[in-house]
Scaffold this motif. Sequence first.
Motif, short mmCIF file in Angstrom:
data_model
loop_
_atom_site.label_atom_id
_atom_site.label_comp_id
_atom_site.label_asym_id
_atom_site.label_seq_id
_atom_site.Cartn_x
_atom_site.Cartn_y
_atom_site.Cartn_z
N ALA A 180 -27.40 0.31 -14.72
CA ALA A 180 -28.70 0.93 -14.48
C ALA A 180 -29.87 -0.01 -14.78
O ALA A 180 -31.02 0.34 -14.56
CB ALA A 180 -28.85 2.19 -15.33
N ALA A 204 -35.13 4.67 -9.93
CA ALA A 204 -33.71 4.39 -10.19
C ALA A 204 -32.87 4.68 -8.94
O ALA A 204 -31.95 3.92 -8.62
CB ALA A 204 -33.22 5.22 -11.37
N ARG A 263 -22.51 1.17 -18.58
CA ARG A 263 -23.40 2.16 -17.97
C ARG A 263 -24.85 1.65 -17.97
O ARG A 263 -25.54 1.75 -16.96
CB ARG A 263 -23.30 3.47 -18.73
CG ARG A 263 -24.08 4.57 -18.10
CD ARG A 263 -23.67 5.88 -18.72
NE ARG A 263 -24.23 6.99 -18.05
CZ ARG A 263 -23.78 7.54 -16.94
NH1 ARG A 263 -22.72 7.05 -16.35
NH2 ARG A 263 -24.37 8.57 -16.39
N TYR A 264 -25.30 1.12 -19.11
CA TYR A 264 -26.66 0.58 -19.16
C TYR A 264 -26.82 -0.65 -18.29
O TYR A 264 -27.86 -0.86 -17.67
CB TYR A 264 -27.07 0.27 -20.61
CG TYR A 264 -27.56 1.48 -21.34
CD1 TYR A 264 -28.82 2.00 -21.09
CD2 TYR A 264 -26.76 2.13 -22.26
CE1 TYR A 264 -29.28 3.13 -21.75
CE2 TYR A 264 -27.21 3.26 -22.93
CZ TYR A 264 -28.46 3.75 -22.66
OH TYR A 264 -28.91 4.86 -23.31
N ARG A 301 -30.62 1.98 -6.58
CA ARG A 301 -29.19 2.19 -6.34
C ARG A 301 -28.88 2.51 -4.88
O ARG A 301 -27.78 2.92 -4.55
CB ARG A 301 -28.70 3.33 -7.24
CG ARG A 301 -28.82 2.94 -8.69
CD ARG A 301 -28.51 4.08 -9.58
NE ARG A 301 -28.75 3.67 -10.96
CZ ARG A 301 -28.40 4.34 -12.01
NH1 ARG A 301 -27.79 5.50 -11.87
NH2 ARG A 301 -28.65 3.88 -13.21
N ARG A 312 -24.88 2.57 -7.43
CA ARG A 312 -24.63 3.49 -8.53
C ARG A 312 -23.20 3.33 -8.98
O ARG A 312 -22.29 3.95 -8.46
CB ARG A 312 -24.91 4.91 -8.08
CG ARG A 312 -24.79 5.90 -9.18
CD ARG A 312 -25.23 7.21 -8.66
NE ARG A 312 -25.10 8.20 -9.70
CZ ARG A 312 -25.25 9.47 -9.52
NH1 ARG A 312 -25.55 9.93 -8.34
NH2 ARG A 312 -25.12 10.30 -10.51
N LEU A 342 -29.25 9.00 -13.89
CA LEU A 342 -30.09 7.89 -13.45
C LEU A 342 -30.68 7.10 -14.62
O LEU A 342 -31.30 6.06 -14.41
CB LEU A 342 -31.21 8.39 -12.54
CG LEU A 342 -30.76 8.94 -11.19
CD1 LEU A 342 -31.91 9.63 -10.47
CD2 LEU A 342 -30.16 7.84 -10.34
N GLY A 343 -30.53 7.61 -15.83
CA GLY A 343 -31.05 6.91 -16.99
C GLY A 343 -32.56 6.98 -17.11
O GLY A 343 -33.21 6.00 -17.47
N THR A 344 -33.14 8.12 -16.80
CA THR A 344 -34.59 8.30 -16.83
C THR A 344 -34.94 9.64 -17.43
O THR A 344 -34.06 10.45 -17.73
CB THR A 344 -35.18 8.15 -15.41
OG1 THR A 344 -36.59 8.10 -15.49
CG2 THR A 344 -34.75 9.28 -14.50
#
Length: 98
Positions: free
Chosen positions: A11, A91, A7-8, A95, A28, A80-82
Amino acid sequence: MSELFDRYWAAAARLSAADTSAAPAPDRAGPVGGARRPTEEERQLLALFAAGVKDDAIARQFGVSTRTLRRRIQNLYAELGTTNRFGAGVAAARRNWL
């Protein structure tokens, strides 16, 4: 741990902008099962972020409470990891959501 790493990794940002032709733009991708495209609501939400529209106005446009909207925003940020609108825009652009 492997799913968390995947996952990381999906992203992650490139360390060098000089070599952008070697790798395709990140899509994504989830840890398992391939890429997921944004929903129409996610696209609209990102567009309203970019336009600088306030949460209350976005909630009215979507026909939901401000609290419900903020919960959806937090879910989008997590995906989105933000943790903020600017980061979500960056992000999403990386993507190819925009």
